[in-house]
Design an enzyme around this catalytic site. Structure first.
Site, PDB file in Angstrom:
ATOM      1  N   ASP A  19       0.794  -1.270  -0.122  1.00  0.00           N
ATOM      2  CA  ASP A  19       0.104   0.147   0.043  1.00  0.00           C
ATOM      3  C   ASP A  19       0.991   1.239  -0.123  1.00  0.00           C
ATOM      4  O   ASP A  19       1.887   1.268   0.653  1.00  0.00           O
ATOM      5  CB  ASP A  19      -1.049   0.006   1.163  1.00  0.00           C
ATOM      6  CG  ASP A  19      -1.859   1.091   1.164  1.00  0.00           C
ATOM      7  OD1 ASP A  19      -2.209   1.340  -0.016  1.00  0.00           O
ATOM      8  OD2 ASP A  19      -2.370   1.420   2.304  1.00  0.00           O
ATOM      9  N   ASN A  21       1.517   3.405  -3.188  1.00  0.00           N
ATOM     10  CA  ASN A  21       2.268   3.934  -4.295  1.00  0.00           C
ATOM     11  C   ASN A  21       1.924   5.292  -4.645  1.00  0.00           C
ATOM     12  O   ASN A  21       2.696   6.007  -4.964  1.00  0.00           O
ATOM     13  CB  ASN A  21       1.958   2.996  -5.451  1.00  0.00           C
ATOM     14  CG  ASN A  21       2.475   1.507  -5.291  1.00  0.00           C
ATOM     15  OD1 ASN A  21       3.520   1.540  -4.269  1.00  0.00           O
ATOM     16  ND2 ASN A  21       2.094   0.544  -6.021  1.00  0.00           N
ATOM     17  N   ARG A  22       0.424   5.295  -4.519  1.00  0.00           N
ATOM     18  CA  ARG A  22      -0.069   6.778  -5.246  1.00  0.00           C
ATOM     19  C   ARG A  22       0.139   7.847  -4.218  1.00  0.00           C
ATOM     20  O   ARG A  22       0.676   9.056  -4.626  1.00  0.00           O
ATOM     21  CB  ARG A  22      -1.579   6.758  -5.210  1.00  0.00           C
ATOM     22  CG  ARG A  22      -1.914   5.630  -6.508  1.00  0.00           C
ATOM     23  CD  ARG A  22      -3.458   6.057  -7.029  1.00  0.00           C
ATOM     24  NE  ARG A  22      -4.337   5.824  -5.897  1.00  0.00           N
ATOM     25  CZ  ARG A  22      -5.725   5.838  -5.974  1.00  0.00           C
ATOM     26  NH1 ARG A  22      -6.288   6.316  -7.142  1.00  0.00           N
ATOM     27  NH2 ARG A  22      -6.588   5.819  -5.028  1.00  0.00           N
ATOM     28  N   ARG A  23       0.117   7.700  -2.846  1.00  0.00           N
ATOM     29  CA  ARG A  23       0.677   8.650  -1.868  1.00  0.00           C
ATOM     30  C   ARG A  23       2.016   9.097  -1.827  1.00  0.00           C
ATOM     31  O   ARG A  23       2.614  10.282  -1.594  1.00  0.00           O
ATOM     32  CB  ARG A  23       0.034   8.358  -0.538  1.00  0.00           C
ATOM     33  CG  ARG A  23      -1.375   8.743  -0.315  1.00  0.00           C
ATOM     34  CD  ARG A  23      -1.823   7.753   1.228  1.00  0.00           C
ATOM     35  NE  ARG A  23      -2.036   6.370   0.753  1.00  0.00           N
ATOM     36  CZ  ARG A  23      -2.237   5.675   1.980  1.00  0.00           C
ATOM     37  NH1 ARG A  23      -1.964   5.915   3.200  1.00  0.00           N
ATOM     38  NH2 ARG A  23      -2.270   4.281   1.625  1.00  0.00           N
ATOM     39  N   GLU A  66     -12.070  -3.533  -5.029  1.00  0.00           N
ATOM     40  CA  GLU A  66     -12.583  -2.088  -4.940  1.00  0.00           C
ATOM     41  C   GLU A  66     -11.495  -1.346  -6.025  1.00  0.00           C
ATOM     42  O   GLU A  66     -12.016  -0.225  -6.436  1.00  0.00           O
ATOM     43  CB  GLU A  66     -12.460  -1.705  -3.618  1.00  0.00           C
ATOM     44  CG  GLU A  66     -13.605  -2.119  -2.800  1.00  0.00           C
ATOM     45  CD  GLU A  66     -13.025  -3.430  -2.062  1.00  0.00           C
ATOM     46  OE1 GLU A  66     -12.004  -3.990  -2.376  1.00  0.00           O
ATOM     47  OE2 GLU A  66     -13.770  -3.883  -0.979  1.00  0.00           O
ATOM     48  N   ASN A  67     -10.335  -1.449  -5.862  1.00  0.00           N
ATOM     49  CA  ASN A  67      -9.001  -0.956  -6.824  1.00  0.00           C
ATOM     50  C   ASN A  67      -9.699  -0.803  -8.259  1.00  0.00           C
ATOM     51  O   ASN A  67      -9.260   0.021  -9.075  1.00  0.00           O
ATOM     52  CB  ASN A  67      -7.975  -1.524  -6.629  1.00  0.00           C
ATOM     53  CG  ASN A  67      -7.246  -1.398  -5.232  1.00  0.00           C
ATOM     54  OD1 ASN A  67      -6.367  -2.123  -4.921  1.00  0.00           O
ATOM     55  ND2 ASN A  67      -7.551  -0.311  -4.598  1.00  0.00           N
ATOM     56  N   ARG A  70     -11.112   2.422 -10.180  1.00  0.00           N
ATOM     57  CA  ARG A  70     -10.112   3.561 -10.508  1.00  0.00           C
ATOM     58  C   ARG A  70     -10.306   4.086 -11.885  1.00  0.00           C
ATOM     59  O   ARG A  70     -10.943   3.293 -12.716  1.00  0.00           O
ATOM     60  CB  ARG A  70      -8.725   3.205  -9.875  1.00  0.00           C
ATOM     61  CG  ARG A  70      -8.426   3.111  -8.421  1.00  0.00           C
ATOM     62  CD  ARG A  70      -7.109   2.942  -8.259  1.00  0.00           C
ATOM     63  NE  ARG A  70      -6.625   2.643  -6.761  1.00  0.00           N
ATOM     64  CZ  ARG A  70      -5.677   2.261  -6.364  1.00  0.00           C
ATOM     65  NH1 ARG A  70      -4.361   2.259  -7.192  1.00  0.00           N
ATOM     66  NH2 ARG A  70      -5.287   2.322  -4.913  1.00  0.00           N
ATOM     67  N   ARG A 197      -5.663  -0.973   8.835  1.00  0.00           N
ATOM     68  CA  ARG A 197      -6.552  -1.909   8.654  1.00  0.00           C
ATOM     69  C   ARG A 197      -6.263  -2.881   7.648  1.00  0.00           C
ATOM     70  O   ARG A 197      -5.442  -2.743   6.699  1.00  0.00           O
ATOM     71  CB  ARG A 197      -8.016  -0.976   8.183  1.00  0.00           C
ATOM     72  CG  ARG A 197      -7.499  -0.359   6.815  1.00  0.00           C
ATOM     73  CD  ARG A 197      -8.779   0.580   6.447  1.00  0.00           C
ATOM     74  NE  ARG A 197      -8.501   1.606   5.391  1.00  0.00           N
ATOM     75  CZ  ARG A 197      -7.964   2.728   5.564  1.00  0.00           C
ATOM     76  NH1 ARG A 197      -7.841   3.327   6.633  1.00  0.00           N
ATOM     77  NH2 ARG A 197      -7.993   3.390   4.511  1.00  0.00           N
ATOM     78  N   GLU A 210      -0.747 -12.385  13.620  1.00  0.00           N
ATOM     79  CA  GLU A 210      -0.062 -11.064  14.144  1.00  0.00           C
ATOM     80  C   GLU A 210      -0.123 -10.069  13.111  1.00  0.00           C
ATOM     81  O   GLU A 210       0.194  -9.945  12.116  1.00  0.00           O
ATOM     82  CB  GLU A 210       1.262 -11.441  14.439  1.00  0.00           C
ATOM     83  CG  GLU A 210       1.389 -12.370  15.842  1.00  0.00           C
ATOM     84  CD  GLU A 210       0.718 -11.820  17.069  1.00  0.00           C
ATOM     85  OE1 GLU A 210       0.889 -10.510  17.328  1.00  0.00           O
ATOM     86  OE2 GLU A 210       0.139 -12.613  17.919  1.00  0.00           O
TER      87      GLU A 210
END
Length: 242
Positions: A19, A21-23, A66-67, A70, A197, A210
């Protein structure tokens, strides 16, 4: 670090949510295409780290269902990157030297045909390997996985293959996308980008995993970060509710 983590048992199954890449692209003030390219390159490096550390089962969350909502241009770029990396994986001698079974988990039939084709080739070529396992969660959603499992079980009941009272944890697990694995439950789930999450990742299988969340974006992820996550896992006491 290597000497530290080698003193204790390793997780047998690691799940990784790729998670950020875009940010990362936004912070670096570069195009999203570059961010996805960097993320894809790190995912390829991850394979080397898995080899080096001898992790038996790895499940990477590449693209959620959900991706798929886009923008078309961004999705097409992601698909092209995935196709290139999967072709590279198909031709990678290490897959065969290490006897790694590669399998996709998710809604296979909604992917572009070219991705279906290369994934099918990878799965067929490696389906008899049992030394290590690499699962690629693509167009994947944990809720959809459970719905599919329920439907399969309902059909088995309807066809009198099982009784309703026969339905238990083992029956459910046998109908999940991860049924081919010797251990479907991840010992450790790692997510990059600082988000805390699971976003639907392996909802059934993660009951006692874990969870480790790191405050770096996926394009910045390094082998040392993976090793630190393993060390954190080794320092935790897993009680399974007892």
């Amino acid at each position: 670090m290597t000497s530290q983590i080698n003193q204790f048992p390793f997780p047998q199954h690691i799940g990784i949510i790729l998670d950020g890449n875009r940010r990362w692209s936004k912070i670096m003030d570069i195009d999203k295409v570059k961010g996805h390219q960097m993320g894809a390159d790190i995912a390829e490096d991850l394979l080397n780290w898995i080899y080096d550390l001898g992790i038996k089962i790895t499940t990477v969350y590449v693209l959620s269902n959900e991706n798929l909502h886009r923008e078309t241009n961004e999705l097409e770029n992601i698909y092209s990157l995935l196709e290139d990396k999967l072709i590279s994986l198909y031709n990678d001698s290490r897959i065969h030297d290490k006897q790694i079974r590669v399998k996709s988990i998710g809604e296979f039939n909604i992917l572009p045909k070219r991705l279906q084709d290369i994934l099918s080739k990878l799965e067929t070529r490696t389906e008899n390997y049992e030394n290590m396992y690499l699962n690629i969660a693509i167009a994947y959603g944990g809720q959809k996985e459970l719905i599919d499992a329920i439907r399969k079980i309902a059909i088995s009941v309807k066809e009198n293959k099982i009784e309703i009272d026969d339905i238990d944890e083992k029956i459910i697990e046998a109908n999940l996308y991860t049924a081919h694995l010797p251990q479907a439950e991840p010992d450790l789930i790692l997510r990059t980008s600082g988000e805390k999450r699971l976003s639907g990742f392996l909802l059934w299988q993660s009951a006692y995993s874990e969870l480790i969340f790191v405050d770096i974006f996926w394009p910045e992820f390094r082998k040392i970060d993976l090793m630190r996550a393993i060390r954190t896992f080794q320092n935790r006491a897993r009680r399974y509710g007892k």
